[in-house]
Every structure is written in C-alpha cells, then in structure tokens.
Write a protein that holds these residues in place. Sequence first.
Motif, PDB file in Angstrom:
ATOM      1  N   GLU A 185      -3.118  26.020  16.030  1.00  0.00           N
ATOM      2  CA  GLU A 185      -1.721  25.616  16.211  1.00  0.00           C
ATOM      3  C   GLU A 185      -1.256  25.823  17.651  1.00  0.00           C
ATOM      4  O   GLU A 185      -0.309  25.173  18.099  1.00  0.00           O
ATOM      5  CB  GLU A 185      -0.831  26.394  15.248  1.00  0.00           C
ATOM      6  N   ILE A 186      -1.921  26.725  18.360  1.00  0.00           N
ATOM      7  CA  ILE A 186      -1.578  26.973  19.760  1.00  0.00           C
ATOM      8  C   ILE A 186      -2.414  26.111  20.691  1.00  0.00           C
ATOM      9  O   ILE A 186      -1.902  25.507  21.645  1.00  0.00           O
ATOM     10  CB  ILE A 186      -1.801  28.459  20.106  1.00  0.00           C
ATOM     11  N   ASP A 187      -3.717  26.032  20.412  1.00  0.00           N
ATOM     12  CA  ASP A 187      -4.662  25.509  21.387  1.00  0.00           C
ATOM     13  C   ASP A 187      -5.230  24.138  21.053  1.00  0.00           C
ATOM     14  O   ASP A 187      -6.130  23.665  21.749  1.00  0.00           O
ATOM     15  CB  ASP A 187      -5.828  26.494  21.545  1.00  0.00           C
TER      16      ASP A 187
ATOM     17  N   GLY B 123      -1.441  21.277  20.080  1.00  0.00           N
ATOM     18  CA  GLY B 123      -0.921  22.622  19.889  1.00  0.00           C
ATOM     19  C   GLY B 123       0.294  22.876  20.754  1.00  0.00           C
ATOM     20  O   GLY B 123       0.750  22.030  21.527  1.00  0.00           O
ATOM     21  N   ASN B 124       0.818  24.096  20.612  1.00  0.00           N
ATOM     22  CA  ASN B 124       2.041  24.471  21.340  1.00  0.00           C
ATOM     23  C   ASN B 124       1.924  25.939  21.730  1.00  0.00           C
ATOM     24  O   ASN B 124       2.032  26.829  20.884  1.00  0.00           O
ATOM     25  CB  ASN B 124       3.267  24.225  20.465  1.00  0.00           C
ATOM     26  N   ALA B 125       1.715  26.187  23.015  1.00  0.00           N
ATOM     27  CA  ALA B 125       1.555  27.558  23.497  1.00  0.00           C
ATOM     28  C   ALA B 125       2.847  28.358  23.429  1.00  0.00           C
ATOM     29  O   ALA B 125       2.826  29.588  23.553  1.00  0.00           O
ATOM     30  CB  ALA B 125       1.029  27.549  24.928  1.00  0.00           C
TER      31      ALA B 125
ATOM     32  N   TYR C  78       1.131  38.441  20.789  1.00  0.00           N
ATOM     33  CA  TYR C  78       2.476  38.381  20.229  1.00  0.00           C
ATOM     34  C   TYR C  78       3.121  39.747  20.023  1.00  0.00           C
ATOM     35  O   TYR C  78       4.181  39.854  19.408  1.00  0.00           O
ATOM     36  CB  TYR C  78       2.461  37.606  18.896  1.00  0.00           C
TER      37      TYR C  78
ATOM     38  N   PRO D 289       1.045  32.483  15.005  1.00  0.00           N
ATOM     39  CA  PRO D 289       0.472  31.129  14.990  1.00  0.00           C
ATOM     40  C   PRO D 289      -1.054  31.177  15.004  1.00  0.00           C
ATOM     41  O   PRO D 289      -1.659  31.961  15.731  1.00  0.00           O
ATOM     42  CB  PRO D 289       1.018  30.502  16.276  1.00  0.00           C
TER      43      PRO D 289
END
Length: 706
Positions: A407-409, A435-437, A372, A403
């Motif tokens: 939350e990502i994976d 999750g949300n990449a 990030y 994140p």
Amino acid sequence: MAGHHWSSGHVLLAYEYYHRDALPSGDRRFARSADLRSLGGADFRSYYSDPGTLLAYNPALGNYAPAYAVPDGQDGIALAPSDFRSGGNLENQQAGTDLLPKQTRHSAYGTIEQHVTPGLKLYAEGRLTVRKFNYSSPAATDLLTVTPANPYFVSPTAGSNDLIAYSFLRELGPVRNPGSVKSYQGTAGATLSLIGDWQIDSFVAHAEERTHDRSTELVNSARVDEALGNRPLPAGSAYDPQRDGYFNPFGSGFSNSAAILDFIGSGYIDGRIHSKLTTVESKADGSLVDLPGGPMRLALGGSWRREALVNKGESFLTDDLPVPSLSARGARSILSVYAELAVPLFGPNNALPGLHRLDLSLALRHEHHSDYGDTTNPKLGLIWQPTSELTVRGSYGTSFRAPALPEIDRPFRVSATQLPNSAGGYTPVLFLTGGNAALKPERATSYSAGWTWTPHRWAGFQWEGNVFRTRFRDRIGQPAYEQLLVALTDPELAPFVTAVNPAANPNDLARVQALMASPGAIVPAGIPPQFFQAIVDSRFVNTSEVVVSGFDLSAKASFRLGRGQLTPRASMTYLLEWKERITPVGQMIERTDTVGYPASLRAQASLDWNMPTWGLTATAHYVGGYRDTLVSPSRSVSSWTTIDFQGRWTPNWAHGVAKGLTIALNVQNIADTAPPFVSRATPLGYDPANADPLGRFVSLQISKRW
C-alpha cells in the motif's frame, strides 16, 4: 498424508494437489455478453471493435464519440468513403474471457515434535506451496490515428486523418494472463515447562513469497504506429512494411498477415513481487495466585518482526524496447510487547446466586514500528454466568494497523480507460494507481456483547447471540477503484476526479502529456492527449471513517434418531449499518444493501444425520435482496438461495488399507442456481460482493486416518 509417532514425539507429512480448469464467461448466461438487455439490463458493448469505429469530437458531449462505422464483411482494400455508415460498431468484449482462472496448486506440509526431557519440547514445521494460474481477459484495444501515409487510408469526411477505436479480438484473441505464486514458511521453536503450570514458548519463523504476473497478446502501440506508417521503423527491425505489408485498420479482422500481427501483438506486461517476513517471538504464561474464583493467570510476551518487499517488472507496450516499471523496495521492523491477565472473580468455589461465574480479562499490547512510531492498544473482556445454563460475554478493544508495504510502495502507473458518465455514455480518462508514502495508520475501536444458552432440560440444544460495532478511523482504501463504475457520477468521489480539457486548456494539455510520458505510463502511443477528459486517482489513501454494526444469531440441537444422531443448525448475520465517510468533509453514506457492499441479511441452515458408517448433510445458504443504486432509477436485486449436499461413508472394517477410510461426495449449489442479475458496466451480470458464478460444483473426497 503420512505420519509416525513414538513415545517422545511424532512426525507428520502431508501433500495436496489441486487442479481446476478455467470457467469461461461463455458458460454463464449472465456473463457471456456485454449486451445485458435480454436479462433486463443495459447494453455495455464497446465501440472499440473490429471492424473499427471512427471517432469525431462532439462539442455537445465534450469528448470524442462514435461517428462512422467501418462496414463488416470486406477486406478494407477497395473501401470507398460512401461505404461507411453513420454511428459506430459494437463489440462484445466478454468474448473469449474467463470468469475464474485455470489453477493448479501443489502444497506440502511437515511437522515434527520431540520431547527432549519431561519439561522441554522441541518442534519444527514447514509449508511449501506452488500455485500456477492462467485466465483470459478482454482483448487488447487501441485508438489508431490513420493518415495518408497508410496505403489503405480512406476518410468518409475527406479529412486528413481518421481516429479509429479498434479491437484486436479477431486478430489476436483475448489477452492471456499466466502467473505463479511460490511461497514457503518454516518455524522452529521450543516449549519449556517451569515451576507449577508456567511454561515458556519461543520460536523463530521465516516466510517468503514470490509472485510473477504476466499479460500477453497485448499490442505494442509504438509498433502499431510503425505498421500504420505513422513513424519510422527502428534500425534492425525484423518487420518491413515493404515486404510484410502495412497494417490495414479498415478490414474485418482477416486483412492482416501473420507477420504484421506477430509484430504489433508482441506487447506484454510483466510484474514480479518478492516479500519476506521474519518473526522471533517468546511468551510465558501460567498461574499467579489462587483466588476464591479460581487461579489468576498471566501471559507475557514479546516479538520482533521484519517485513521486506521488492516490486519490479517491465512492459513492452509503448516503445520499441521494453520499459522497466518503477521498481519499489520497502522494509520495516516491528517490536512488540504484550501482557494479558485473566482474573476469575467468581467460580465453583465461591459461586453466589446470579454469580455462577465471573471472569475478567485485561490485555495490553504495545508496538514500535520503525516507520510509524509507537502505539498502545488495550482490550477488556468479561464473561458472566448468572446460572449454569446462561453465559453472557462482552469485550472492548482498540487496534492499530500500519499500512502494508504494497500500500506504500506499489509502483506508480498511468493507464487509459473509459468510465460511465452522467449522460449515459463513456468518458475517456487517465487512471492513476500505486502506493502512497504519506499514508497514516488505520485505527479501530470495537465493542461486542453476546450470550450462550444451553438449557439442561433440552439436552443438545444451544442458542447463541452476539452484537458488535466497529469504528475504523483513517481506514486505508482506494475509493475511486472500489467504486470505479460511479467514479465520475458520485459527488462523494469528486476529490479523486479532476476534469480536464486538454483540447482547449494549455495547462490541462501539459498535465496530461506529463502523465502520459511518465515512467509508470502504459497509455497506448496512438492516443492523442486531447482525447482524455478526466484524471481519476485511485491510489491508496486514508478514508475518513467506516462504521460497521450488527448482530449474529445461531442455534443448534441434537437428537438421537435410531442408531444415529440428527443435528439441525441455523445461523444468521444481520448488519445494522455499514457506513463510510470518504473524506473529512464528506457525508456518512449508508452502503448496506447496495451493489458492491454486503447485504444486510445472510443466513444458513443445515441438517446433519450421522450414522455409525455413513452420514448425510444438507445446507441452505441465503443472501437477502438489496438495491442496485448504480442504475437510475435504482432497481431491486433478488435474494439468492443455494443448497449444498454431502454424503459420506466410513466403512467399519477394522483392519487393512480401508481402516480409517472415509469417502465423501460433495455437491455445491445442487440446483445450479444462478446469482441474481445485476446490470453492471463491468460488464458482468452479477454482484461479486454477494454471489459467485461457479454454479453446481461436484467433488469426491477420500480421506484416511492413521
């Protein structure tokens, strides 16, 4: 706990054992039944039942609805079309469930410290925790398609098939959810004294956690279809319907053999998470220069952190073989440097009227995330003492949160559920989680100001206050999951809900079929795609904005009473606002004093009486009333007051095993006051955000000091 110290160091070892039985829902009046009408609420019982409920498409509602009820008290063998009654059956899905899990925990901690030279200290510590849990959740359900291929088939409408909403509570019992969490953490470091009061503290730490969750007593919908006669059995199957019988969905829970139930009830979900965290950090602090107000101090430091996550598992719900879950792996590195300067502008040596003390603190932290990028966040603080009795403080700062790896994976998953709709019924939906990449970092800006007043003429009295305001931008959350019960009815959640009509729209049908066939799907195989009327996306997203502000007040006093000390305390927190904007084009919505969000007023008062060998403490906790906006019209939720008590005894024996021994009796919620009632479709008759269901809890604590 045991320890030993010597002239240049010490060692300490500690162990804790904790065990708690499960709290069954049946032990609490507000949770034992999904029918909350006796408490003033609604009836949330499910038409997924045993005996089952036959469904038919209702054009007026735009979905499938109960049409006929399988009669109770019969075995489903000689059932005639005229035996069915109109409507549907209802089942208490709370039966056999737990409010709190059974839990056993073993924890061990050790620390050692050794001064090698007068200026060098080495230290190490380690923690190990093993926690096992188990709880019961609502029994498995399935939507059964029954055709003449099933020898028990009978239709009240003379149709070619029946669609039966069926519960396996009577036959398989509630779903069991055993699991375990194993974690350990180790740290080793050194502190080196330099010139003056400067010192360097450096350490390396490593932590790991392994979580294993499993759900059993689930039905494998592919095997249900096979046992109904809808599809052929795989080669080598141990179950043979010619020998063991076909599944009978028209009975009353006692019509199927153990062989059939063992075959269809072998479903499970198994998940494993392995996380790692390694940290290397070094910091130095000490005085720079002596100012008239005191020494100016500086702290400098830097760290490197490595995070890693592996998430995997499998399910045995929709196929003849276990299906691996979508595994997820993630890792990141974070480099950070920081500095903090403490500047005493006024102090004892240069105090002026109105400037008894004035301290300024300046801090800056810069981080580089491998995924990030860079972020820099300042923090400013001020402490002002106009007199020796009054201290005023204030701060300003910004923060940054990347994140979290889950939350990502987190693996993508598609499941089936039903949610309340605006017509007062339930709509079958496909529910997306994961999750949300594409998540962005969460940022916040915070302000606070407060005071502490300790008047000399009232010895032992202290009054404190603090006001605060924090604004979050791009806050990470799951709006549709966090407000699940209003996902279909709250206009603010419309961006996360897609209405579909697969029975009439080929594009909708293709989309639903693709989701049901995706590797992350755990949708029962017997549910036709035309059954679903909406897709609800509850994956992690960046919500637009959250603003929280309020103030805290606290006061305490201390008096001599005979040979002891009497100390009354009181504190309160009042939220002025808890507002959120879910999407950039949405409205700022005030959530304070509504179900699922914080009550604006929380208060606590205690009275402590300490004598040389014994002591008593009574503490009252208060949560203010608020509104239940999940029902129409909205209704009030009562305030909640509970009282805790502690009595303790410390023998004054000077020698032997009892030296340093303290025995304490603790009673939480001594009056066993139930949480205020809330009519929720969960269906639990209380609000977990503002109350807990535990009730009266008594514990005996024995501690010893060496």
